[in-house]
Design a protein around this motif. Structure first.
Motif, PDB file in Angstrom:
ATOM      1  N   ASP A 163       0.816  -1.219   0.000  1.00  0.00           N
ATOM      2  CA  ASP A 163       0.000   0.000   0.000  1.00  0.00           C
ATOM      3  C   ASP A 163       0.839   1.253   0.000  1.00  0.00           C
ATOM      4  O   ASP A 163       1.806   1.360   0.745  1.00  0.00           O
ATOM      5  CB  ASP A 163      -0.853   0.046   1.268  1.00  0.00           C
ATOM      6  CG  ASP A 163      -1.990  -0.936   1.194  1.00  0.00           C
ATOM      7  OD1 ASP A 163      -2.627  -1.139   2.230  1.00  0.00           O
ATOM      8  OD2 ASP A 163      -2.226  -1.483   0.113  1.00  0.00           O
ATOM      9  N   ARG A 201       0.320   4.996   1.048  1.00  0.00           N
ATOM     10  CA  ARG A 201      -0.650   5.874   1.702  1.00  0.00           C
ATOM     11  C   ARG A 201      -0.172   7.306   1.580  1.00  0.00           C
ATOM     12  O   ARG A 201       0.905   7.655   2.033  1.00  0.00           O
ATOM     13  CB  ARG A 201      -0.756   5.531   3.192  1.00  0.00           C
ATOM     14  CG  ARG A 201      -1.478   4.242   3.424  1.00  0.00           C
ATOM     15  CD  ARG A 201      -2.068   4.177   4.788  1.00  0.00           C
ATOM     16  NE  ARG A 201      -2.606   2.848   5.007  1.00  0.00           N
ATOM     17  CZ  ARG A 201      -3.005   2.412   6.167  1.00  0.00           C
ATOM     18  NH1 ARG A 201      -2.918   3.196   7.219  1.00  0.00           N
ATOM     19  NH2 ARG A 201      -3.484   1.190   6.288  1.00  0.00           N
ATOM     20  N   VAL A 241      -5.253   6.043  -0.492  1.00  0.00           N
ATOM     21  CA  VAL A 241      -4.467   4.814  -0.499  1.00  0.00           C
ATOM     22  C   VAL A 241      -4.400   4.257  -1.912  1.00  0.00           C
ATOM     23  O   VAL A 241      -5.419   4.117  -2.578  1.00  0.00           O
ATOM     24  CB  VAL A 241      -5.117   3.757   0.426  1.00  0.00           C
ATOM     25  CG1 VAL A 241      -4.301   2.487   0.399  1.00  0.00           C
ATOM     26  CG2 VAL A 241      -5.215   4.298   1.828  1.00  0.00           C
ATOM     27  N   GLU A 300      -3.319   0.924  -3.893  1.00  0.00           N
ATOM     28  CA  GLU A 300      -2.908  -0.447  -3.646  1.00  0.00           C
ATOM     29  C   GLU A 300      -2.187  -0.994  -4.852  1.00  0.00           C
ATOM     30  O   GLU A 300      -2.749  -1.058  -5.938  1.00  0.00           O
ATOM     31  CB  GLU A 300      -4.141  -1.304  -3.352  1.00  0.00           C
ATOM     32  CG  GLU A 300      -4.650  -1.082  -1.951  1.00  0.00           C
ATOM     33  CD  GLU A 300      -5.935  -1.844  -1.694  1.00  0.00           C
ATOM     34  OE1 GLU A 300      -6.642  -1.472  -0.768  1.00  0.00           O
ATOM     35  OE2 GLU A 300      -6.202  -2.801  -2.443  1.00  0.00           O
TER      36      GLU A 300
END
Lengths: 593, 130
Positions: free
Chosen positions: A421, A423, A434, A436
């Protein structure tokens, strides 16, 4: 050839003569044109359908008009007037000239009526333009103290237009302003005079169609556009100087990118895992498995020497971070403590410790007084320079932090959490986004302008993400070609305008891509082990450094002449080292024996 | 060697016995009924921090399989193998899954795991989980 003397030559013939004999005015045509009537009398050759340029894209009439405008704005009044006469094309129609003079002279009522005579305008445009003019009239009347007349304007002229009623109310409130200064402040107005009238003209020009009043500096704008296109097309462009030559199309050669090892630094006794140039490009900090970090001084393009060796860590040093003013350096041990060093003295100022400290990386706030650290203990700490913990982010939702960075302007905090991830936390709006990824991420870096971030993935790809992009379905820009399977390999932005992407690789080579089109420009051999980390000098677009498992750091610069003719050993500073492919050349030289 | 990139797992983790790098999560466990030369072996759906060796054909108790040995990224020890291809239909379910040898891993829950060896067998063996 000389003019005709009889009145009745066929029109065609007259036209032809007029075109060819631009210098000598034929006798028939009247000698002096009052400026303004010229286009009427001579709306023959220079207008209507004549185009320039190999594609026929440029209309001659427009071309001449913008040249005239450029001449006026450069201050060449006489030349501009002569051009208007000769070409018969005037910059602006007489109505417009009259309009401009009226505005600048403060004759607002006349200008409103002239406005109607200007080329057909939409009723909306007419209203907005009238509004602006009348507003200026109102403000000037107020400024001169004639409140009654101002009110009359407001009531009888502005309100009936019935647009922008909110503004009308605002204007009404300003009537009771006690002083001129306050009026100027509230209205954000410069006061009666040429300045505010000139500004009014600019605003009007934006409303009117461009063919009526050509936008200011039009020719400059067009040339700027062309230069920008050229610059973007030049993929090797890598220089400090911003101005491009107008005489020929701009095209940089490959020799503008550093491709040659200028120096090999062997002070470390074990694998070098991280390195970074200071923000002012004068120092280089490197971190190694030999438990030390070294601050190097950049003396010249090809000469870097040790300034201090920082010892004190009990584990391999895996990360360093320069403070924004380059006076302090933070070093992180590999899942160990963080140490703060003073760059001038080389002393350790403080060691930051938490029980079972497992810090993996850290980043400075732009004020240089605080920094964040992230680690495998799933907490992000904010520290001040004395060792006090200012804040901590932790909790069930916080996974392991592998890498952390703060953008230069301090607006975003980016962290790599839990392997996949990214962030992005906006510290002003307190909003988090976020991203991914599909494969584990090994490292992170952010661009100098704080707009983009770069991540290296285990799947041998480097992804470029836009920090400000809000779209959930957006895809990253990808760079491929290098090798990365097992180790933490780092990449960075670099070059002038950060137009290049540089990365290390497990095949001991340094990879360089063009950031805009993703093309792999250079693969540079030289190291004898995995290249772990790279850093481009932020101040010198012709220098970057690479750190490798072969215990060395290489400083790369421009290759001034093709390597073949130069021979194997580079001449600089008597440092004995073999340059790119130097070994191979040596061997080739020996072969005949 | 460079700074190794090791994936960290959460929960009940099986780690490499020698270097303690995480190998697999217990929620990826499929079966405990497998055997290898050194004893018990477990079948997992996915494992992390391993690299895969070359393909080999091996005859096992359940038939011919194409497998590849897997090595811990950190210490390079062989920790098991991966089923690349199963030549018999009944064994197809194993394809793409990994075997971790019980002797080479440490169970996340127990401290100081009790490792005991079963009788060693001369060839790689495996059994299926009924």
């Amino acid at each position: 050839m000389g003019g005709d003397d009889c009145d009745g030559p066929p029109p065609l013939k007259r036209m032809k003569l007029s075109i060819s004999a631009t210098k000598s005015i034929p006798v028939e045509a009247s000698p002096v044109y009052p400026t303004g009537l010229a286009p009427m009398a001579r709306d023959l050759p220079s207008s209507d359908g004549e185009t320039l340029g190999c594609k026929g894209q440029i209309r001659k009439l427009e071309f001449v008009r913008i040249i005239t405008q450029a001449l006026f704005s450069l201050g060449f009044q006489k030349t501009a007037n002569v051009l208007e006469e000769e070409s018969g094309v005037s910059l602006q129609s007489p109505v417009i000239t009259q309009f401009r003079n009226e505005i600048m002279g403060g004759k607002f009522d006349e200008s409103v009526s002239t406005l109607r005579k200007v080329a057909p305008l939409e009723p909306e445009t007419l209203k907005s333009a009238s509004f602006l003019i009348l507003q200026q009239k109102f403000l000037e009347l107020l400024d001169s103290g004639d409140t009654l007349a101002a009110l009359k304007t407001l009531r009888t002229e502005l309100s009936p237009l019935q647009i922008n009623t909110q503004r009308v109310h605002e204007l009404a409130t300003w009537v009771i302003c006690p002083s001129k200064e306050e009026l100027k402040e509230k209205a954000e107005w410069e006061g009666a005079g040429l300045d505010s009238r000139a500004r009014l003209l600019e605003e009007l020009q934006e409303l009117l169609p461009p063919s009526v009043m050509i936008p200011e500096k039009r020719l400059e704008h067009l040339v700027d556009q062309a230069l920008t296109v050229q610059r973007e097309a030049c993929i090797f462009h890598n220089s400090l100087d911003n101005a491009l030559c107008l005489y020929s199309d701009h095209r940089c050669g490959r020799d503008k990118i550093p491709t040659k090892t200028l120096q090999v630094l062997s002070a470390h006794e074990d694998e070098v895992w991280f390195l970074q140039f200071s923000h002012d490009g004068k120092y280089l900090a490197s971190a190694s498995k030999d438990l030390s970090a070294i601050i190097w001084e950049v003396v010249r393009d090809d000469y870097v020497r040790v300034k201090y060796t920082l010892k004190g860590h009990t584990k391999a040093v895996s990360f360093v971070a320069w403070s924004p003013d380059d006076t302090m350096l933070l070093t992180c041990g590999n899942e160990e403590v963080v140490k703060l060093w003073d760059v001038q003295s080389g002393e350790c100022k403080h060691t930051f410790n938490k029980q079972n400290s497992n810090f993996s990386s850290c980043a400075w706030f732009p004020d240089g007084k605080r920094f964040v650290s992230g680690g495998t203990d799933k907490c992000i700490y904010i520290w001040d320079l004395e060792g006090k913990e200012i804040d901590v982010w932790k909790g069930a939702r916080m996974p392991r932090i592998n890498d952390i960075a703060i953008t230069r302007d301090g607006t975003h905090l980016v962290s790599i959490c839990g392997d996949k991830d990214i962030r992005i936390y906006n510290m002003e709006l307190k909003v988090e986004r976020v991203i991914e990824e599909e494969k584990p991420i090994t490292s992170l870096s952010v661009s100098k302008d704080g707009r983009y971030l770069l991540v290296n993935l285990v799947s041998q790809e480097i992804h470029l993400w836009d920090i400000f992009e809000d779209d959930k379905t957006s895809k990253p820009f990808k760079y491929k070609g290098h090798r990365q399977e097992r180790y933490v390999i780092r990449s960075c932005f670099g070059g002038s305008d950060q137009a290049f992407i540089l990365s290390g690789s497990e095949d001991s080579q340094v990879y360089l891509w063009h950031r805009g089109n993703g093309e792999l420009l250079e693969v540079l051999p030289g190291h004898a082990g995995t290249v772990n980390c790279v850093s481009w000098n932020p101040v010198n677009p012709h220098m970057f450094a690479s750190a490798s498992d072969d215990h060395t750091i290489r400083i790369w610069g421009l290759s001034k002449s093709p390597p073949r003719s130069k021979g194997s050993c580079s001449s600089n500073g008597g440092v004995d080292h073999l340059v790119n492919g130097g070994t191979r050349e040596l061997m080739e030289k020996l072969r005949p024996f | 060697m460079g700074k190794l990139y090791l994936i960290q797992l959460d929960g009940r983790i099986y780690s490499c016995k020698f270097c303690h790098s995480h190998l697999a999560n217990s929620d990826q466990l499929v079966s405990r009924q497998f055997h290898c030369r050194h004893g018990k072996a477990y079948l997992f759906n996915t494992v992390v921090n391993v690299s895969v060796g070359p393909h080999e054909d091996r005859r096992m108790t359940t038939g011919l399989h194409t497998v590849a040995d897997i090595f811990c990224n950190c210490c390079q020890q062989i920790v098991g193998w991966k089923y690349e291809l199963a030549h018999e239909l009944a064994q197809k379910y194993k394809e793409g899954k990994f075997i971790l040898e019980r002797a080479k891993v440490v169970d996340g829950d127990s401290n100081g795991s009790t490792d005991y060896y079963l009788d060693s067998q001369p060839v790689h063996s495996d059994t299926e989980d009924v």
